[in-house]
Structures are given as structure tokens and as C-alpha cells.
Design a protein around this motif. Structure first.
Motif, mmCIF file in Angstrom:
data_model
loop_
_atom_site.group_PDB
_atom_site.id
_atom_site.type_symbol
_atom_site.label_atom_id
_atom_site.label_comp_id
_atom_site.label_asym_id
_atom_site.label_seq_id
_atom_site.Cartn_x
_atom_site.Cartn_y
_atom_site.Cartn_z
ATOM 1 N N ASP A 173 0.867 -1.181 0.000
ATOM 2 C CA ASP A 173 0.000 0.000 0.000
ATOM 3 C C ASP A 173 0.906 1.234 0.000
ATOM 4 O O ASP A 173 1.775 1.365 0.858
ATOM 5 C CB ASP A 173 -0.882 -0.036 1.250
ATOM 6 N N GLN A 174 0.707 2.136 -0.958
ATOM 7 C CA GLN A 174 1.543 3.339 -1.058
ATOM 8 C C GLN A 174 1.118 4.408 -0.042
ATOM 9 O O GLN A 174 1.776 5.438 0.060
ATOM 10 C CB GLN A 174 1.453 3.915 -2.472
ATOM 11 N N GLY A 175 0.002 4.184 0.644
ATOM 12 C CA GLY A 175 -0.442 5.137 1.660
ATOM 13 C C GLY A 175 -0.817 6.495 1.079
ATOM 14 O O GLY A 175 -0.607 7.522 1.723
ATOM 15 N N GLN A 176 -1.360 6.496 -0.117
ATOM 16 C CA GLN A 176 -1.692 7.751 -0.799
ATOM 17 C C GLN A 176 -2.912 8.426 -0.188
ATOM 18 O O GLN A 176 -3.886 7.770 0.162
ATOM 19 C CB GLN A 176 -1.960 7.484 -2.287
ATOM 20 N N ASN A 177 -2.851 9.737 -0.087
ATOM 21 C CA ASN A 177 -3.994 10.549 0.298
ATOM 22 C C ASN A 177 -4.532 11.154 -0.996
ATOM 23 O O ASN A 177 -3.851 11.947 -1.642
ATOM 24 C CB ASN A 177 -3.578 11.632 1.295
ATOM 25 N N LEU A 178 -5.717 10.750 -1.392
ATOM 26 C CA LEU A 178 -6.264 11.144 -2.689
ATOM 27 C C LEU A 178 -6.897 12.529 -2.644
ATOM 28 O O LEU A 178 -7.566 12.891 -1.682
ATOM 29 C CB LEU A 178 -7.297 10.107 -3.132
ATOM 30 N N SER A 179 -6.688 13.256 -3.722
ATOM 31 C CA SER A 179 -7.308 14.570 -3.865
ATOM 32 C C SER A 179 -8.655 14.374 -4.550
ATOM 33 O O SER A 179 -8.729 14.264 -5.779
ATOM 34 C CB SER A 179 -6.409 15.486 -4.699
ATOM 35 N N LEU A 180 -9.722 14.300 -3.771
ATOM 36 C CA LEU A 180 -11.038 14.001 -4.338
ATOM 37 C C LEU A 180 -11.615 15.194 -5.095
ATOM 38 O O LEU A 180 -12.121 15.036 -6.210
ATOM 39 C CB LEU A 180 -11.990 13.548 -3.232
ATOM 40 N N LYS A 181 -11.557 16.377 -4.526
ATOM 41 C CA LYS A 181 -12.123 17.570 -5.160
ATOM 42 C C LYS A 181 -11.457 17.839 -6.511
ATOM 43 O O LYS A 181 -12.123 18.151 -7.493
ATOM 44 C CB LYS A 181 -11.955 18.773 -4.233
ATOM 45 N N GLU A 185 -16.676 19.680 -7.671
ATOM 46 C CA GLU A 185 -16.863 20.685 -6.633
ATOM 47 C C GLU A 185 -18.053 20.329 -5.751
ATOM 48 O O GLU A 185 -18.311 20.996 -4.759
ATOM 49 C CB GLU A 185 -17.088 22.059 -7.276
ATOM 50 N N GLN A 186 -18.771 19.258 -6.117
ATOM 51 C CA GLN A 186 -20.024 18.956 -5.429
ATOM 52 C C GLN A 186 -19.957 17.731 -4.516
ATOM 53 O O GLN A 186 -20.992 17.248 -4.063
ATOM 54 C CB GLN A 186 -21.143 18.792 -6.462
ATOM 55 N N TYR A 187 -18.771 17.241 -4.238
ATOM 56 C CA TYR A 187 -18.657 16.144 -3.286
ATOM 57 C C TYR A 187 -19.003 16.649 -1.891
ATOM 58 O O TYR A 187 -18.653 17.771 -1.507
ATOM 59 C CB TYR A 187 -17.249 15.545 -3.277
ATOM 60 N N ILE A 188 -19.657 15.841 -1.094
ATOM 61 C CA ILE A 188 -20.046 16.171 0.272
ATOM 62 C C ILE A 188 -18.831 15.988 1.182
ATOM 63 O O ILE A 188 -18.093 15.004 1.051
ATOM 64 C CB ILE A 188 -21.218 15.273 0.736
ATOM 65 N N ALA A 189 -18.647 16.900 2.092
ATOM 66 C CA ALA A 189 -17.514 16.859 3.026
ATOM 67 C C ALA A 189 -17.518 15.553 3.820
ATOM 68 O O ALA A 189 -18.574 15.033 4.179
ATOM 69 C CB ALA A 189 -17.579 18.054 3.977
#
Length: 153
Positions: free
Chosen positions: A47-55, A135-139
Motif C-alpha cells: 500500500d503506497q499510503g496515498q492521500n487522494l485529492s477528491l475535489k 466541486e459537489q462532493y459532500i464533506a
């Protein structure tokens, strides 16, 4: 003396015949060699332990690497399965994503199966993910788990 000489010669011939080596017949035998190689299929997942940029979205971002080894002569299968059917979840909210594994892509709403035709050793492949920007993903904190499995055919 001739009689004695004849008896001695006859006795000598008899002793020579008895003492002469016997000629062996040709003979063969066989020895069978046997061994076994146990079937072994192993997988190492990193697992690369990536933090994905969802927005902002992600495009073919490597999130893990896999090393496959399987000595099955007729090949093996790699299966990718998602805990959340190919969606990142945060409570009731979800974000769909696509994966790419060793050149094969798609979603994980059902298992993805990669068919290997023959044995391979230390084959390396990356697991990549694509997430559309929005831009419309829920927090929230979104997550999913992808399980990679190897099995001989």
C-alpha cells in the motif's frame, strides 16, 4: 607312461574347464527418479499510503504495487475486489472510482479478474486509481478497501 600322461592331460583339461570363468549373459535394470514440486502462489501487496485529492480528482494515480509469483503450469488468476463495490464511502455518501491494474481497467462494482496464461515469478504490477474531479462532493473522510487475491487455475 603314455597312459599316465593321457590321464594327467585329461585331468588338466577337466580342471581348466572347471576353473575357467563363466561368461555372463547381458542383463539390465532400471532406477526410477521421482520428485515433486509443490504448487505455490504468493502475492505481496504494498500500500503506497496515498492521500487522494477528491475535489481535484486523480488520473491513474498509483496507490499500490503488487508482486505476483505462481508456479502453476497452466497459469493463475489475480482477483481485485472492493469492499464498497468500487466506491469511496463516507457514511451514506459515495464517490465512484475506476482502477487500472497491469493495463486492465474498469470499475470494481464486481470483482475484476486478470487471467495469467502461465507461471510467472516476481511479476510486478501497479494498482492505479482514477477519480473524477467535482466541486459537489459532500464533506467527509472517504475510504474503500481493495483486496488483491492470487489463485492457481
Amino acid at each position: 607312461m603314455n597312459k599316465f600322461f593321457a590321464k594327467t592331460a585329461a585331468a588338466s583339461l577337466l580342471v581348466a574347464a572347471i576353473a575357467a570363468p563363466a561368461f555372463a549373459q547381458n542383463a539390465t535394470g532400471t532406477i526410477q527418479l521421482r520428485g515433486n514440486v509443490a504448487q505455490s502462489c504468493t502475492i505481496t501487496v504494498q500500500d503506497q499510503g496515498q492521500n487522494l485529492s477528491l475535489k481535484n480528482g486523480e488520473n491513474n494515480k498509483t496507490i499500490g504495487s503488487v508482486t505476483e509469483s505462481c508456479n502453476a503450469g497452466n497459469g493463475y488468476k489475480i482477483t481485485l475486489a472492493s469492499t464498497n463495490a468500487g466506491k469511496l464511502k463516507s457514511g451514506n455518501f459515495e464517490i465512484a472510482y475506476q482502477v487500472n491494474y497491469d493495463g486492465q481497467g474498469g470499475n470494481l462494482n464486481s470483482q475484476m479478474v486478470i487471467d495469467r496464461a502461465n507461471a510467472q515469478f516476481n511479476k510486478k504490477a501497479d494498482l492505479k486509481v482514477t477519480i473524477p474531479a467535482s466541486e459537489q462532493y459532500i464533506a467527509g473522510d472517504y475510504a474503500d478497501t481493495v483486496t488483491v487475491t492470487i489463485a492457481a487455475k
